[in-house]
Design a protein around this motif. Sequence first.
Motif, PDB file in Angstrom:
ATOM      1  N   TYR A 241       0.828  -1.209   0.000  1.00 18.77           N
ATOM      2  CA  TYR A 241       0.000   0.000   0.000  1.00 18.77           C
ATOM      3  C   TYR A 241       0.864   1.261   0.000  1.00 18.77           C
ATOM      4  O   TYR A 241       0.545   2.245  -0.666  1.00 18.77           O
ATOM      5  N   ASN A 242       1.948   1.228   0.751  1.00 16.52           N
ATOM      6  CA  ASN A 242       2.780   2.429   0.904  1.00 16.52           C
ATOM      7  C   ASN A 242       3.682   2.710  -0.294  1.00 16.52           C
ATOM      8  O   ASN A 242       4.308   3.759  -0.362  1.00 16.52           O
ATOM      9  N   LYS A 243       3.781   1.768  -1.242  1.00 18.11           N
ATOM     10  CA  LYS A 243       4.719   1.926  -2.353  1.00 18.11           C
ATOM     11  C   LYS A 243       4.039   1.917  -3.714  1.00 18.11           C
ATOM     12  O   LYS A 243       4.676   1.613  -4.724  1.00 18.11           O
ATOM     13  N   THR A 244       2.760   2.227  -3.754  1.00 18.40           N
ATOM     14  CA  THR A 244       2.024   2.120  -5.014  1.00 18.40           C
ATOM     15  C   THR A 244       1.321   3.418  -5.382  1.00 18.40           C
ATOM     16  O   THR A 244       1.302   4.376  -4.618  1.00 18.40           O
ATOM     17  N   THR A 245       0.707   3.400  -6.559  1.00 20.47           N
ATOM     18  CA  THR A 245      -0.056   4.556  -7.029  1.00 20.47           C
ATOM     19  C   THR A 245      -1.382   4.632  -6.287  1.00 20.47           C
ATOM     20  O   THR A 245      -1.777   3.709  -5.579  1.00 20.47           O
ATOM     21  N   GLN A 246      -2.078   5.738  -6.469  1.00 17.37           N
ATOM     22  CA  GLN A 246      -3.350   5.948  -5.791  1.00 17.37           C
ATOM     23  C   GLN A 246      -4.373   4.877  -6.161  1.00 17.37           C
ATOM     24  O   GLN A 246      -5.132   4.396  -5.312  1.00 17.37           O
ATOM     25  N   ARG A 247      -4.375   4.493  -7.433  1.00 15.78           N
ATOM     26  CA  ARG A 247      -5.327   3.484  -7.895  1.00 15.78           C
ATOM     27  C   ARG A 247      -5.043   2.122  -7.250  1.00 15.78           C
ATOM     28  O   ARG A 247      -5.963   1.410  -6.828  1.00 15.78           O
ATOM     29  N   LYS A 249      -3.492   1.706  -4.447  1.00 12.37           N
ATOM     30  CA  LYS A 249      -3.779   1.834  -3.014  1.00 12.37           C
ATOM     31  C   LYS A 249      -5.245   1.531  -2.734  1.00 12.37           C
ATOM     32  O   LYS A 249      -5.575   0.875  -1.732  1.00 12.37           O
ATOM     33  N   LYS A 250      -6.126   1.997  -3.604  1.00 13.58           N
ATOM     34  CA  LYS A 250      -7.553   1.720  -3.435  1.00 13.58           C
ATOM     35  C   LYS A 250      -7.818   0.219  -3.509  1.00 13.58           C
ATOM     36  O   LYS A 250      -8.634  -0.315  -2.753  1.00 13.58           O
ATOM     37  N   PHE A 251      -7.120  -0.448  -4.416  1.00  9.68           N
ATOM     38  CA  PHE A 251      -7.305  -1.884  -4.567  1.00  9.68           C
ATOM     39  C   PHE A 251      -6.788  -2.625  -3.329  1.00  9.68           C
ATOM     40  O   PHE A 251      -7.425  -3.558  -2.839  1.00  9.68           O
ATOM     41  N   ALA A 252      -5.621  -2.206  -2.802  1.00  5.48           N
ATOM     42  CA  ALA A 252      -5.062  -2.829  -1.601  1.00  5.48           C
ATOM     43  C   ALA A 252      -5.990  -2.617  -0.406  1.00  5.48           C
ATOM     44  O   ALA A 252      -6.229  -3.535   0.384  1.00  5.48           O
ATOM     45  N   LEU A 370     -17.339   0.348  11.706  1.00  3.45           N
ATOM     46  CA  LEU A 370     -15.904   0.558  11.920  1.00  3.45           C
ATOM     47  C   LEU A 370     -15.090  -0.129  10.836  1.00  3.45           C
ATOM     48  O   LEU A 370     -14.083   0.407  10.357  1.00  3.45           O
ATOM     49  N   LEU A 371     -15.533  -1.316  10.437  1.00  4.61           N
ATOM     50  CA  LEU A 371     -14.851  -2.065   9.382  1.00  4.61           C
ATOM     51  C   LEU A 371     -14.886  -1.290   8.064  1.00  4.61           C
ATOM     52  O   LEU A 371     -13.854  -1.105   7.409  1.00  4.61           O
ATOM     53  N   LEU A 372     -16.081  -0.849   7.694  1.00  2.00           N
ATOM     54  CA  LEU A 372     -16.261  -0.196   6.397  1.00  2.00           C
ATOM     55  C   LEU A 372     -15.617   1.194   6.344  1.00  2.00           C
ATOM     56  O   LEU A 372     -15.266   1.678   5.268  1.00  2.00           O
ATOM     57  N   LYS A 373     -15.441   1.808   7.527  1.00  2.00           N
ATOM     58  CA  LYS A 373     -14.919   3.176   7.566  1.00  2.00           C
ATOM     59  C   LYS A 373     -13.424   3.256   7.875  1.00  2.00           C
ATOM     60  O   LYS A 373     -12.893   4.349   8.092  1.00  2.00           O
ATOM     61  N   ILE A 374     -12.744   2.118   7.916  1.00  2.43           N
ATOM     62  CA  ILE A 374     -11.289   2.162   8.150  1.00  2.43           C
ATOM     63  C   ILE A 374     -10.631   3.017   7.072  1.00  2.43           C
ATOM     64  O   ILE A 374     -10.827   2.806   5.878  1.00  2.43           O
ATOM     65  N   ASN A 375      -9.864   3.986   7.513  1.00  2.00           N
ATOM     66  CA  ASN A 375      -9.178   4.904   6.600  1.00  2.00           C
ATOM     67  C   ASN A 375      -7.691   4.548   6.582  1.00  2.00           C
ATOM     68  O   ASN A 375      -6.974   4.781   7.551  1.00  2.00           O
ATOM     69  N   PHE A 376      -7.229   3.984   5.478  1.00  2.00           N
ATOM     70  CA  PHE A 376      -5.858   3.493   5.403  1.00  2.00           C
ATOM     71  C   PHE A 376      -4.832   4.613   5.240  1.00  2.00           C
ATOM     72  O   PHE A 376      -3.624   4.348   5.220  1.00  2.00           O
ATOM     73  N   THR A 377      -5.300   5.850   5.118  1.00  3.89           N
ATOM     74  CA  THR A 377      -4.363   6.975   5.084  1.00  3.89           C
ATOM     75  C   THR A 377      -4.032   7.457   6.494  1.00  3.89           C
ATOM     76  O   THR A 377      -3.101   8.235   6.682  1.00  3.89           O
ATOM     77  N   GLU A 378      -4.800   7.000   7.491  1.00  2.00           N
ATOM     78  CA  GLU A 378      -4.547   7.369   8.884  1.00  2.00           C
ATOM     79  C   GLU A 378      -3.515   6.411   9.483  1.00  2.00           C
ATOM     80  O   GLU A 378      -3.478   5.221   9.155  1.00  2.00           O
ATOM     81  N   ASN A 379      -2.702   6.936  10.393  1.00  4.20           N
ATOM     82  CA  ASN A 379      -1.639   6.135  10.993  1.00  4.20           C
ATOM     83  C   ASN A 379      -2.160   5.020  11.896  1.00  4.20           C
ATOM     84  O   ASN A 379      -1.447   4.062  12.169  1.00  4.20           O
ATOM     85  N   ASN A 380      -3.394   5.175  12.382  1.00  2.35           N
ATOM     86  CA  ASN A 380      -3.891   4.216  13.367  1.00  2.35           C
ATOM     87  C   ASN A 380      -4.849   3.177  12.780  1.00  2.35           C
ATOM     88  O   ASN A 380      -5.529   2.477  13.523  1.00  2.35           O
TER      89      ASN A 380
END
Length: 430
Positions: A241-247, A249-252, A370-380
């Motif tokens: 996730y941290n080493k890919t394009t935005q598209r 990242k959405k897939f990951a 909570l599952l559906l709203k996990i934001n992978f751009t947040e550190n936590n």
Amino acid sequence: MNSLAFFAMLLYFIIYSLGAPIQYVASLIGVQSLVTFSKVALPGILILLGLVKIFLRMEINKKVFSLTLLVITSLLIAYFSRLPLVQIVYGLKTFMPFFGVYFYFFYFYKKKKDFKFLYRLMIPVTFLGLFVDKFIDFPWSNISIEVGGIEREISRSWETFGVERLAGFQTASYDSAILIVILITLFGISTFNKAEKSKKIRLYDSFLFLLGIYSIYLTTFKSAYVFIFVYLCFGLLKKYYNKTTQREKKFAGFLMKLTLLCLFLYSLIPPILSIMGINFFSKVGQSSNFMSNYLFKSYGIRMMHTWPDALKLLDLASFSGWFGRGIGGVGTAQQYAEPLVYNAGDNFFLFIFITFGVLAIPLVLALLKLLLKINFTENNWFIMGCLLLIIFTFGATINFIDSPFLMSISGALLALYTNFYYNKLLKINS
């Protein structure tokens, strides 16, 4: 206050992480009741200190406030259902580790580096207990003590189809496996955004991880296997996730959410199917195949007997069972007053439905949200991911609420997750 909280939390961790030898020594000198009392008193102290903090700050997390109201309401339901007082008290005890550990990590805990120390200390200790248990019988193995008129094993040793289930320094094999999962989870949180600089330390930590996996193998606890597999997938996806394009990242992110959603359904749907009389594993018990029996027979028993019988407990509840039986209405608490109808539940969602009735529905929906709203751009995001992973993997087949280990790590992870936002809000408002 901070020192008292730290001492209570440390003592609580020691008593549970080395539970069997401590309880055995206590029984030899006649103070086994003191150990049992401490398991209630220590989280009780943490809860009291947390309440002091709440009154001083005049604020409380909404999620914890809602859970507190749910527990209080359920206590009233237990009273109207005429559950014996001892059963209600023990049922309340099972929730204390969650609230006590939550308050400690939300209000008092400051250093994430402590997680690394615990990981590097307790993985070898837990492994040692299991490894030695493989070759010799500990003196506390299969020794029983009486607690509240109920006979309890200090450490349970048994076999499944000829395969020994080792407990080590714990009460049962699954407790040792869960402790390892807790240590791995907390270590992952402490190193999630900042890896160790020293190559030697990273190599040692990797060795400990493999040692932890082997230790889980010694316990034969299958739910822990599922956790470790998904945990590793999370790590790989996070790296990707941290080493890919935005598209990409959405897939990951989609893959990670899909994995959690599958686990959510894995823990929710089978009990519903079993209550409807659908059992995919009904013929497993009749099979002579070792592997199918080893992997699925206990699951088939849950679908055929445990889960349908657990729902029948609602026939004993007030209000036609709409609001459950209340605190203590299912699980270990029953052994103290109604052993003839005892049912472990062995599923998180079924357990809370029998306890809270329709009031459990908002809790189920909150977990799904909570599952559906996990934001992978947040550190936590990793913290919430691990919390949901633990609930869905272990909650699928064991008595989650009655496990002090699982309730403790759930409280700790929720505190760490909400505390991040609390500190973020303070920064914004300052």
